[in-house]
Each structure stands twice: as C-alpha cells, then as structure tokens.
Design a protein around this motif. Structure first.
Motif, PDB file in Angstrom:
ATOM      1  N   LEU A   1     -11.202  -8.016  -3.901  1.00  0.00           N
ATOM      2  CA  LEU A   1     -11.497  -9.127  -2.676  1.00  0.00           C
ATOM      3  C   LEU A   1     -10.435 -10.316  -3.068  1.00  0.00           C
ATOM      4  O   LEU A   1     -10.724 -10.809  -4.071  1.00  0.00           O
ATOM      5  CB  LEU A   1     -12.812  -9.632  -2.676  1.00  0.00           C
ATOM      6  CG  LEU A   1     -13.011 -10.822  -1.436  1.00  0.00           C
ATOM      7  CD1 LEU A   1     -12.530 -10.340  -0.214  1.00  0.00           C
ATOM      8  CD2 LEU A   1     -14.497 -11.140  -1.256  1.00  0.00           C
ATOM      9  N   VAL A   2      -9.636 -10.525  -2.161  1.00  0.00           N
ATOM     10  CA  VAL A   2      -8.815 -11.745  -2.391  1.00  0.00           C
ATOM     11  C   VAL A   2      -8.569 -12.733  -1.284  1.00  0.00           C
ATOM     12  O   VAL A   2      -8.606 -12.596  -0.144  1.00  0.00           O
ATOM     13  CB  VAL A   2      -7.079 -11.045  -2.201  1.00  0.00           C
ATOM     14  CG1 VAL A   2      -6.305 -12.092  -2.850  1.00  0.00           C
ATOM     15  CG2 VAL A   2      -6.970  -9.902  -3.054  1.00  0.00           C
TER      16      VAL A   2
ATOM     17  N   GLY B   1      -7.535   1.627   1.890  1.00  0.00           N
ATOM     18  CA  GLY B   1      -7.390   2.637   1.078  1.00  0.00           C
ATOM     19  C   GLY B   1      -5.760   3.376   1.470  1.00  0.00           C
ATOM     20  O   GLY B   1      -4.957   2.455   1.985  1.00  0.00           O
ATOM     21  N   ALA B   2      -5.415   4.506   0.992  1.00  0.00           N
ATOM     22  CA  ALA B   2      -3.978   4.978   1.454  1.00  0.00           C
ATOM     23  C   ALA B   2      -3.754   5.151   2.633  1.00  0.00           C
ATOM     24  O   ALA B   2      -2.682   5.156   3.185  1.00  0.00           O
ATOM     25  CB  ALA B   2      -3.763   6.293   0.485  1.00  0.00           C
ATOM     26  N   ASP B   3      -4.828   5.465   3.427  1.00  0.00           N
ATOM     27  CA  ASP B   3      -4.669   5.818   4.892  1.00  0.00           C
ATOM     28  C   ASP B   3      -5.391   4.873   5.653  1.00  0.00           C
ATOM     29  O   ASP B   3      -6.049   3.982   5.370  1.00  0.00           O
ATOM     30  CB  ASP B   3      -5.297   7.132   5.176  1.00  0.00           C
ATOM     31  CG  ASP B   3      -4.814   8.310   4.436  1.00  0.00           C
ATOM     32  OD1 ASP B   3      -3.469   8.414   4.158  1.00  0.00           O
ATOM     33  OD2 ASP B   3      -5.414   9.178   3.938  1.00  0.00           O
TER      34      ASP B   3
ATOM     35  N   SER C   1      -4.641  -0.104   2.999  1.00  0.00           N
ATOM     36  CA  SER C   1      -4.358  -1.209   1.863  1.00  0.00           C
ATOM     37  C   SER C   1      -3.211  -1.666   1.536  1.00  0.00           C
ATOM     38  O   SER C   1      -2.962  -2.928   1.643  1.00  0.00           O
ATOM     39  CB  SER C   1      -5.069  -0.733   0.609  1.00  0.00           C
ATOM     40  OG  SER C   1      -6.302  -0.507   0.666  1.00  0.00           O
ATOM     41  N   PRO C   2      -2.051  -1.066   1.599  1.00  0.00           N
ATOM     42  CA  PRO C   2      -0.768  -1.554   1.392  1.00  0.00           C
ATOM     43  C   PRO C   2      -0.285  -2.548   2.548  1.00  0.00           C
ATOM     44  O   PRO C   2       0.102  -3.499   2.372  1.00  0.00           O
ATOM     45  CB  PRO C   2       0.123  -0.278   1.310  1.00  0.00           C
ATOM     46  CG  PRO C   2      -0.838   0.716   0.800  1.00  0.00           C
ATOM     47  CD  PRO C   2      -1.869   0.455   1.395  1.00  0.00           C
TER      48      PRO C   2
ATOM     49  N   ALA D   1      -9.896  -7.659   1.520  1.00  0.00           N
ATOM     50  CA  ALA D   1     -10.683  -6.848   0.968  1.00  0.00           C
ATOM     51  C   ALA D   1      -9.997  -5.335   1.003  1.00  0.00           C
ATOM     52  O   ALA D   1      -9.787  -4.858   1.945  1.00  0.00           O
ATOM     53  CB  ALA D   1     -12.025  -6.843   1.534  1.00  0.00           C
ATOM     54  N   LEU D   2      -9.601  -5.001  -0.362  1.00  0.00           N
ATOM     55  CA  LEU D   2      -8.853  -3.768  -0.430  1.00  0.00           C
ATOM     56  C   LEU D   2      -9.355  -2.755  -1.398  1.00  0.00           C
ATOM     57  O   LEU D   2      -9.955  -2.989  -2.396  1.00  0.00           O
ATOM     58  CB  LEU D   2      -7.485  -4.107  -1.060  1.00  0.00           C
ATOM     59  CG  LEU D   2      -6.717  -5.213  -0.704  1.00  0.00           C
ATOM     60  CD1 LEU D   2      -5.573  -5.956  -1.469  1.00  0.00           C
ATOM     61  CD2 LEU D   2      -6.039  -4.933   0.805  1.00  0.00           C
TER      62      LEU D   2
END
Length: 117
Positions: free
Chosen positions: A34-35, A67-69, A93-94, A113-114
């Motif tokens: 969490l950022v 996530g990735a998707d 996430s990216p 939040a990643l």
C-alpha cells in the motif's frame, strides 16, 4: 522494471517492480504493498480492508493494482471505499504504479494498493 524518475515533492513514489516485489522510494517491499504520499508498507491483499478504509479523508482516489492482468476489484470492497468517500480505479499493477506516480507528482491526494506480479 525501473520506472522513469520524476519530481514528487517529497511524496513516496513507486520506482520499480518485478516478480513478487515493489521498490518504493528506494526501499524494496516483497508481496502486496500500500503506497501513500508518506511511504509504502506491506499490505495483506484484498481481504485486508482496514488500511484501505483508513485512507478516507486522506485521499480522493485509490488505484488498485490487480497483479499482472487487468481485473476488477471485488464489488463489495469498491462499494465500501466509495461509501467512505474514496474513489476506486482498478487496473493491472504496473499501470496502477505509473498512474499513481503521475498523479502524486501533480500534488493530488491519491494512493495505490498493489498486488504483486
């Protein structure tokens, strides 16, 4: 992946990520994170709602990296955050990390939040 540096006015930034980790202002955090403008902290994931709901009144928008998707965050989580006054945007996430960096550099009240890749 390393992200391109920019000016963040002292706010924490996501400056890199890879399989299972994120680098927040030079500090590596393994797993979900969490950022906020104040920094990054380990986060237990989508079932860990308390830290997200605690953002009410501090941020206007929460970017949730799934996530990735690309995927949707759970509808009941989104509803709870919106009821607390926090708008939610779900994305990979990216993309969430990059979007957070751009909007925090503009001085906006955002967090992300990643979930790991």
């Amino acid at each position: 992946m390393k992200l391109t540096p920019t000016q963040f006015g002292g706010a924490a930034a996501v400056d890199g990520y890879g399989p299972g980790f994120f680098r927040i202002s030079g500090r590596v955090v393994h797993g979900a994170v969490l950022v906020t403008a104040q920094g990054g902290a380990a986060w237990a994931g989508l079932d860990d709602r308390a830290p997200l709901l605690a953002l009410a009144g501090q941020v206007d928008v929460l970017f949730i990296g799934m996530g990735a998707d690309v995927a949707h965050a759970p509808a009941d989580l989104v509803a709870a955050l919106r009821d607390a006054g926090v708008a939610v945007e779900s994305m990979a996430s990216p993309t969430a990390a990059r979007t957070y960096n751009v909007t925090i550099s503009e001085g906006r009240r955002v967090a992300c939040a990643l979930l790991p890749l």
